[in-house]
Design a protein around this motif. Structure first.
Motif, short mmCIF file in Angstrom:
data_model
loop_
_atom_site.label_atom_id
_atom_site.label_comp_id
_atom_site.label_asym_id
_atom_site.label_seq_id
_atom_site.Cartn_x
_atom_site.Cartn_y
_atom_site.Cartn_z
N PHE A 1 0.76 -1.17 -0.02
CA PHE A 1 -0.14 0.10 -0.09
C PHE A 1 0.78 1.25 0.10
O PHE A 1 0.52 2.20 0.47
CB PHE A 1 -0.96 -0.12 1.19
CG PHE A 1 -1.58 -1.30 1.17
CD1 PHE A 1 -2.95 -1.22 0.24
CD2 PHE A 1 -1.64 -2.10 2.37
CE1 PHE A 1 -3.78 -2.25 0.18
CE2 PHE A 1 -2.55 -3.34 2.19
CZ PHE A 1 -3.29 -3.50 1.24
N SER A 2 2.02 1.22 -0.45
CA SER A 2 3.03 2.17 -0.47
C SER A 2 2.66 3.20 -1.52
O SER A 2 1.82 2.79 -2.40
CB SER A 2 4.50 1.67 -0.62
OG SER A 2 4.73 1.34 -2.05
N TRP A 3 3.30 4.35 -1.72
CA TRP A 3 3.12 5.34 -2.77
C TRP A 3 3.96 5.02 -4.10
O TRP A 3 3.90 5.68 -4.88
CB TRP A 3 3.35 6.73 -2.37
CG TRP A 3 2.31 7.48 -1.58
CD1 TRP A 3 2.00 7.44 -0.20
CD2 TRP A 3 1.19 7.93 -2.04
NE1 TRP A 3 0.83 8.15 0.06
CE2 TRP A 3 0.24 8.43 -1.13
CE3 TRP A 3 0.85 8.19 -3.59
CZ2 TRP A 3 -0.86 9.06 -1.45
CZ3 TRP A 3 -0.52 8.86 -3.77
CH2 TRP A 3 -1.01 9.29 -2.87
N LYS A 4 4.70 3.94 -3.94
CA LYS A 4 5.76 3.62 -5.10
C LYS A 4 4.78 3.40 -6.35
O LYS A 4 5.04 4.05 -7.37
CB LYS A 4 6.47 2.51 -4.90
CG LYS A 4 7.44 2.15 -5.82
CD LYS A 4 8.54 1.13 -5.44
CE LYS A 4 9.62 0.97 -6.40
NZ LYS A 4 10.38 2.10 -6.75
N LYS A 5 3.84 2.49 -6.37
CA LYS A 5 3.17 2.45 -7.58
C LYS A 5 2.28 3.42 -7.77
O LYS A 5 2.27 3.91 -9.16
CB LYS A 5 2.22 1.18 -7.66
CG LYS A 5 1.50 0.97 -8.82
CD LYS A 5 0.72 -0.58 -8.54
CE LYS A 5 -0.23 -0.68 -9.99
NZ LYS A 5 -1.35 -1.93 -9.81
N PRO A 6 1.61 4.18 -7.14
CA PRO A 6 0.70 5.43 -7.48
C PRO A 6 1.97 6.48 -8.01
O PRO A 6 1.32 7.21 -8.96
CB PRO A 6 0.04 5.67 -6.15
CG PRO A 6 0.10 4.71 -5.43
CD PRO A 6 1.17 3.77 -5.91
#
Length: 473
Positions: free
Chosen positions: A456-461
């Motif tokens: 649920f990290s911000w890496k993919k977004p």
């Protein structure tokens, strides 16, 4: 690539909700990917004094809007790899509240114009200005109206993120010239359904429009979810994208969280029980690992599905569980929790107010996390809960649908419990199914492992936003 976030709030400086979380975490994630990401927001007097001591004064200039010429100071601070700018004007921002002031239209028009004027002062001309919600929706309007003839501004692209379409910035058309400094030629751009509608103007003027989940991007094209703007969005859906928010996994981390009784990971999940018993003790509830604890951290509003709890309060009270709710909001919902706690002292606690520390204790100490929202653009709480091994029970709408997959006991896939229709008895059935799973320990272990294994990290977004920016450029 240079990106400037223009926002009315951003953690860690000021946060009233999810917007502050996003505008604090997304620029940080973009910076980790090599983007020169910066943030600009108003310098509210309610920002913590300790944070203000980190700021440096850069200079000042006058902002001209309509007949007014108004002082604007600029401060800066750096957090990690992200540079923050702060627009200073005590007339507008020396207030006890971030929003809800009588002159919000003027306060945020000034801010939008000041952002564009500031670029020249600090000599930072971004490739992208990423604006957020109605408070900054005038910025692309002003950019197109007053700045495009300057070669330094000519190629700047704008992205508008809609965090909650319910809030649109509606005002009497009479203030078009006197407050916003725009002539009659801009009336049609901003006018909608008899009002000046700032979000509508931003949707039309921005180069790209994003929302905070893929399902919500589809939902707001319908009258049920758009609060009247579906007729504006439908012809412009070619520039509408949905990107699911992430959470700041350094802040929300059970392995390092300083607010919880015992840190843990999935490998040491047995320590979660220390947090549960401490939470039960603090709430003066029976301390037992065999009783499932259902947590809620929510704004007490109809959008959040509190009506469903009111409808089946008696049935919920009869279930073998404990419920702890933290939140503040509409007075009749606050009264509902006071009344429910009074009638069910052995199993219900309503903590009316907000405490970030108590929120963390609930995420860590509860077994289940209830989010029966009628609509939820993205939602962060369900992702935070899963990060802490607390299983979400959600209405499958918006970002809840995108982030919570119903657990399948046959394949042992899925990370939560869902119900499809916005109905109190469907919610009640989901709670009962969740309690049954809690007592089925092999299934419960599989479900909790799935929840804690999610990214649920911000890496993919952040990568998705970079693709959007590159597409515009």
């Amino acid at each position: 690539m240079k990106v400037l976030f223009a926002t009315s709030e951003a953690a860690p400086f000021i946060k009233t909700g999810g917007l502050g979380d996003v505008c604090g975490a997304l620029p940080k994630a973009l910076a980790e990917e090599g983007v020169d990401a910066r943030v600009i927001l108003p310098l509210y007097t309610c920002i913590d004094h300790t944070l203000k001591t980190q700021m440096k004064f850069l200079g000042s200039f006058d902002v001209s809007i309509s007949w007014r010429k108004t002082y604007c100071g600029v401060f800066t601070a750096t957090v990690g790899k992200v540079i923050y700018y702060f627009i200073d004007n005590e007339q507008y921002y020396s207030r006890p509240n971030v929003y809800g002031e009588y002159d919000d239209s003027e306060r945020f028009a000034f801010f939008s114009k000041a952002v564009l004027d500031m670029l020249n002062m600090v000599d930072f001309f971004p490739d992208i200005i990423h604006i957020n919600d109605w408070q900054t929706s005038l910025l692309p309007v002003y950019l197109n109206a007053f700045y495009r003839s300057d070669s330094r501004y000519a190629s700047i692209k704008t992205v508008l993120s809609i965090h909650n379409i319910e809030f649109q910035g509606k005002y009497n058309p009479i203030i078009l010239g006197s407050i916003f400094g725009l002539d009659i030629n801009y009336r049609s751009l901003l006018l909608y359904d008899g009002d000046i509608n700032l979000l509508k103007g931003g949707i039309e003027a921005a180069d790209m429009v994003t929302t905070v989940s893929k399902t919500y991007a589809d939902e707001i094209l319908s009258p049920e979810f758009s609060f009247g703007l579906h007729n504006i969005l439908h012809p412009r859906k070619y520039k509408l994208r949905g990107v699911v928010n992430g959470i700041d996994t350094t802040v929300f981390n059970p392995a390092t969280d300083p607010h919880i009784a015992r840190n843990y990971t999935y490998e040491t999940i047995r320590f979660k029980s220390f947090n549960k018993k401490q939470l039960q003790k603090e709430m003066a509830l029976e301390q037992s690992n065999d009783i499932p604890v259902i947590g809620m951290v929510t704004r007490l509003a109809s959008q959040k599905g509190i009506d469903l709890l009111c409808e089946v309060m008696n049935e919920l009270s009869g279930l073998p569980m404990q419920l702890i709710a933290l939140g503040t909001g509409e007075s009749h919902y606050e009264s509902f929790f006071y009344s429910w706690e009074h009638s069910c002292r052995d199993k219900v606690r309503g903590y009316i107010g907000f405490s970030a520390e108590m929120a963390q204790k609930i995420y860590a100490g509860a077994d289940l996390f209830l989010m029966p929202s009628k609509m939820e653009p993205c939602g962060l709480s369900q992702m935070i809960a899963m990060r802490y091994g607390t299983i979400p029970i959600v209405h499958a709408t918006g970002g809840l649908k995108d982030t919570v997959e119903a657990f399948n006991p046959v394949t042992k896939t899925g990370n939560g419990i869902t119900f499809q229709s916005y109905n109190a008895y469907d919610m009640l059935d989901a709670v009962k199914r969740a309690i049954d799973l809690f007592h089925n320990k092999p299934m419960w272990r599989a479900l909790r492992k799935n929840a804690m294994s999610g990214d649920f990290s911000w890496k993919k977004p952040a990568q998705e936003y970079i693709e959007i920016y590159q597409q515009l450029l």
